[in-house]
Design a protein around this motif. Structure first.
Motif, PDB file in Angstrom:
ATOM      1  N   ASN B 398     -41.054 -19.559   8.277  1.00  0.00           N
ATOM      2  CA  ASN B 398     -41.888 -18.378   8.057  1.00  0.00           C
ATOM      3  C   ASN B 398     -41.182 -17.131   8.569  1.00  0.00           C
ATOM      4  O   ASN B 398     -41.162 -16.091   7.913  1.00  0.00           O
ATOM      5  CB  ASN B 398     -43.224 -18.576   8.766  1.00  0.00           C
ATOM      6  N   GLU B 399     -40.564 -17.264   9.739  1.00  0.00           N
ATOM      7  CA  GLU B 399     -39.856 -16.123  10.311  1.00  0.00           C
ATOM      8  C   GLU B 399     -38.645 -15.741   9.445  1.00  0.00           C
ATOM      9  O   GLU B 399     -38.392 -14.565   9.199  1.00  0.00           O
ATOM     10  CB  GLU B 399     -39.404 -16.485  11.734  1.00  0.00           C
ATOM     11  N   VAL B 400     -37.948 -16.755   8.966  1.00  0.00           N
ATOM     12  CA  VAL B 400     -36.792 -16.492   8.100  1.00  0.00           C
ATOM     13  C   VAL B 400     -37.246 -15.769   6.831  1.00  0.00           C
ATOM     14  O   VAL B 400     -36.615 -14.792   6.390  1.00  0.00           O
ATOM     15  CB  VAL B 400     -36.055 -17.812   7.756  1.00  0.00           C
ATOM     16  N   ALA B 401     -38.341 -16.211   6.270  1.00  0.00           N
ATOM     17  CA  ALA B 401     -38.851 -15.582   5.046  1.00  0.00           C
ATOM     18  C   ALA B 401     -39.228 -14.124   5.318  1.00  0.00           C
ATOM     19  O   ALA B 401     -38.948 -13.233   4.498  1.00  0.00           O
ATOM     20  CB  ALA B 401     -40.055 -16.353   4.504  1.00  0.00           C
ATOM     21  N   ARG B 402     -39.830 -13.877   6.487  1.00  0.00           N
ATOM     22  CA  ARG B 402     -40.181 -12.485   6.809  1.00  0.00           C
ATOM     23  C   ARG B 402     -38.921 -11.635   6.978  1.00  0.00           C
ATOM     24  O   ARG B 402     -38.870 -10.476   6.595  1.00  0.00           O
ATOM     25  CB  ARG B 402     -41.027 -12.436   8.089  1.00  0.00           C
ATOM     26  N   ALA B 403     -37.893 -12.250   7.586  1.00  0.00           N
ATOM     27  CA  ALA B 403     -36.636 -11.524   7.766  1.00  0.00           C
ATOM     28  C   ALA B 403     -36.013 -11.185   6.409  1.00  0.00           C
ATOM     29  O   ALA B 403     -35.530 -10.068   6.188  1.00  0.00           O
ATOM     30  CB  ALA B 403     -35.660 -12.340   8.614  1.00  0.00           C
TER      31      ALA B 403
END
Lengths: 465, 465
Positions: B398-403
């Motif tokens: 999820n964090e990677v996708a937000r990045a």
């Protein structure tokens, strides 16, 4: 005159394009002989090859229309700025339509905070600098003529300020261009630097209109320096002068201009511009910076020059004296011509690594003396670039042939010194054989790019290749 | 990870090329998994796509052999320098042969009088500067990593000195390259400037190995300045700092370096490099010139900074203090990572007109704050280029996708400001979608050039396009 050739004409296509464009552009489409001759004629010894017609677009969309019409009918398109190029760049060896961009002469935007501006291609360098002056900004590239910025971009022009400010290659941020199929592209954003894909900006700069027509240019600008100073210094020999140049640049003195004049050139300038410079090789310099910095630069150069055998060193920050000196320099072409009234000047343009400059200039002087030519030399020596103006009686075929032989000899010499046949004038028609000698196999890749982007070969045919 | 794709593999061709090259290069041809993984891995968050083999040529003729073999069998060729690029440039999405140029690491010539040198592509920037130091010369381009000069040319790299000395585009005089059909070309002479045909030098600089392999580079050099001084100044806001940068450049102060660090970045540096800088936005500068000039430049900047609301202005010409400061700057990447141990850093690379810089940086800070990221900013602000290092837990999808969403948002923002998605890192695999957004129709011309020069598509496939 050996370099002029004619290419096959597409008579039907030309007639069709003329019919369409005449109807579309009315008074802005001209086919009179005088205007055609004027658009095939440049500041050159190369014979005129006039286009079939001249059209004057006022906006990019019109350039697109013209190019599409010519593409549809397989007709050559020759972009034209001010006609001050020197190597037959605007000749029409296969006929075709000359696109005179002089009516696209608006400064579209000045972004003072970003030190850039956006101009149409017909804006000339002096027009731009007049426009910018009130904002404390200037554009430094100064070929001898008051050329158009589109033409300057197309030939990768430079001039006396290049040693500090670079050439057109270094001062164009982005271009809008109409490509040979009529598509309009923008080559880059307005960012100061970019790694976004192939550098189409630098590909079109110097392409001499063979890949497309430049319709908008984003240029880097510079703040007018707080202070400027000029200096002159005489030397016993060209070699001593060159040694002073090398030492100055190695020391990192940020000279804005550093110009070499040989003895005949100084004699011409003394006569033409009413100066009384010692008639020996001369360096003329200009320094830009703060008050303190320009004084320091001039003094540092003075010390270097003295070490190298220079004499009569003088420097001034006085604006009037500076202007007089540089006006004389910019009148160098006419000063040179005055040495042999009635003669035409054939300008060479070699550029060599600076360590070879003294050898190259000295060999040039010996060669022209042996051939019996008056051939004064003036050079942007900070870059290793110099021009010999061979004064020729164009009615004397034998003399013209000898001049051609000399030009060929000099280009070969520069290439043998790991230099180039053209520092700033471009290839056009006049230097085609030397490009091949200079870059060999790389010219095949240039030709492949030309064929890929202009498969019909309509953009300024007969130039470069 | 969305940006990684695989391309069809030519299994038969790859097997054939491996057979031939293994026999020819023996121990200098490697197919072990570890070495392959290492050559597909770069300083990046992009997944590794290893080549099928790695070959280590020692001279141009060997590069030609490799390329010809691969061309004969339709096998991808991926040039490799030090593997420090950031956008997946050395990945092998269709497999193929990685050409590791690290054994071509000789400085072939230094022409001190001409301020140039000729190097093989595997020479690193620090290796070159160590080699040059005794001659009082240096090469200014300094990307964060100790990259190879071939790789730096291929990605059009720059770094902290670009505001004064330009990027690789401005500092490469000429290239030797092996083209996709195995022909060896030289793109230009050693002259400082040239108008000789298309600028193939600038076409290959930044082409990311997609048009050929650079096998020799002629670089401009500079004299080591007589004096250097450094300065720091703190500001209440990024906007104030940017105003000081704009004023400094407009005044024509010839700053060599002018770097912006935002508050989180300063905090990271204080911790990592044991400094005690005020924890607010900071400018770090360096000045090059004579003793007088560097003092004057620092003082002029100090006055400008004070006018713009700067405080804690300090400058020094002391070499030890200078080195400590710039070492801390060069360790910025590690200092930033120290703010979130265990996280990976995703670096952005936008570059905008300097008038838009404060807006762009401020919007970036607001966006990352809203997304809950620690994302320190460090920027070459004289050019309008800055990097946000988004610290991401790569295990958290999820964090990677937000990045990824943030990177996309920022690239779009920069493009909307007439800037670029990449000031110095290049397109590689990571920025392909943004190149199209940024330059639109011009990418068709890039593709046409690629197809013309590399009709089999073997040179570093899956990059740029």
């Amino acid at each position: 005159m050996a370099l002029i050739t004619y290419l096959p004409r597409n008579e039907d296509g030309i007639a069709a394009a003329i019919g369409i464009l005449k109807q579309r552009f009315g008074e802005r489409f001209q086919t009179g002989q005088a205007i055609r001759d004027q658009h095939g004629h440049t500041t050159t010894w190369i014979l005129t090859q006039p286009p079939d017609a001249v059209v004057f677009p006022t906006e990019t969309a019109e350039v697109t229309e013209i190019v599409k019409t010519c593409a549809d009918h397989g007709v050559p398109v020759i972009p034209f700025g001010t006609g001050t190029s020197l190597e037959g760049h605007v000749n029409a060896p296969a006929g075709g339509i000359c696109v005179d961009l002089s009516q696209m002469n608006q400064v579209l935007a000045v972004h003072a905070e970003d030190l850039d501006c956006v101009v149409q291609p017909g804006v000339t360098r002096s027009q731009l600098n007049t426009y910018l002056r009130d904002q404390g900004l200037f554009f430094p590239i100064d070929p001898g003529a008051d050329a158009s910025l589109g033409g300057m971009a197309a030939t990768r022009a430079s001039g006396t300020n290049a040693v500090r400010y670079g050439t057109m290659k270094d001062n164009v941020l982005s271009l809008e261009a109409v490509m040979p199929d009529g598509r309009v592209i923008r080559t880059a954003s307005r960012a100061r630097k970019s790694s976004a894909g192939y550098d189409l900006t630098r590909l079109l700069v110097g392409a001499e209109g063979t890949l497309g027509i430049i319709t908008e240019i984003t240029l880097k600008l510079h703040g007018i320096p707080e202070a400027m100073s000029s200096a002159t210094c005489s030397f016993r020999t060209v070699e001593e002068a060159c040694n002073a140049v090398i030492a100055t640049i190695q020391m990192g003195v940020p000279v804005a201009r550093i110009e070499l004049l040989d003895t005949p050139m100084v004699q011409g300038m003394n006569g033409y511009s009413k100066l009384s410079l010692p008639e020996t090789p001369l360096l003329m310099l200009e320094f830009h910076g703060s008050e303190t910095s320009v004084a320091e630069q001039a003094e540092t150069f003075g010390e270097i020059a003295a070490d190298c055998g220079g004499s009569d060193f003088a420097w001034t920050a006085n604006a009037e004296e500076r202007t007089k000196l540089w006006q004389a320099r910019h009148d160098g072409y006419w000063a040179a011509l005055s040495l042999r009234p009635g003669a035409k000047g054939i300008s060479t343009d070699v550029c060599v690594p600076i360590s070879r400059l003294a050898d190259c200039v000295t060999a040039t002087q010996e060669k022209t003396a042996k051939l019996g030519f008056i051939a004064p030399i003036i050079g942007h020596v900070g870059d290793g670039n110099f021009h010999t103006l061979v004064l020729v009686d164009m009615e004397d075929d034998n003399e013209v042939a000898r001049a051609e032989g000399f030009v060929s000899w000099l280009n070969d010499l520069a290439i043998s010194m790991d230099g180039t046949c053209t520092g700033e004038h471009g290839i056009g028609q006049g230097k085609k054989p030397y490009l091949k000698k200079e870059l060999g196999a790389a010219t095949d890749d240039m030709a492949a790019i030309k064929a890929a982007l202009d498969p019909k070969g309509i953009m300024n045919p007969g130039k470069i290749f």
